[in-house]
Design an enzyme around this catalytic site. Structure first.
Site: not given
Length: 130
Positions: A75, A111, A122-124
């Site tokens: 994301f 990230s 989940v990668e932000i």
């Protein structure tokens, strides 16, 4: 070719516990809960959404393997990387990696990685500000 793909509209996550997954994405990532088609659950963000499919759901086609916790998601946020870390830690989320330099669809980004309640990665990520 007669057509090309423009964008991803939605992704379906297979879930053992739809409510726990929905709560996490709303609480930690600020997504908006939506119920559609009677009792189906989605999480909206921007012009996209995640549909949450209960494992073994009848009449809802899925991939060859109906397995929760098998998706890697990235994301993008406009927040600074330090703000991402602060939010994750404030919500009690374990950061598994980050900040790390990565390359996204638009180039270099920073990230952080964590896992949702069912183990999806989940990668932000944040792109540098102009």
């Amino acid at each position: 070719m007669s057509f090309t793909i423009d964008r991803i509209d939605h992704v379906v996550l297979n879930c053992d516990d739809v409510n726990a997954v929905a709560d996490w994405y709303v609480r930690v990532l600020g997504m908006r809960l939506e119920v559609f088609a009677g009792d189906r659950v989605a999480l909206r963000f921007g012009d996209q959404k995640l549909n949450l499919r209960p494992t073994g759901a009848a009449n809802w086609p899925t991939a060859a393997v109906d397995s929760p916790g098998s998706v890697d998601l990235c994301f993008i946020t406009t927040a600074l990387p330090d703000d991402v870390a602060a939010q994750l830690l404030a919500e009690g989320v374990t950061i598994t990696d980050g900040p790390v330099p990565k390359t996204g669809a638009l180039g270099p980004m920073t990230s952080y990685y964590c896992r949702d309640p069912e183990g999806n990665l989940v990668e932000i990520a944040s792109y540098p500000r102009p």
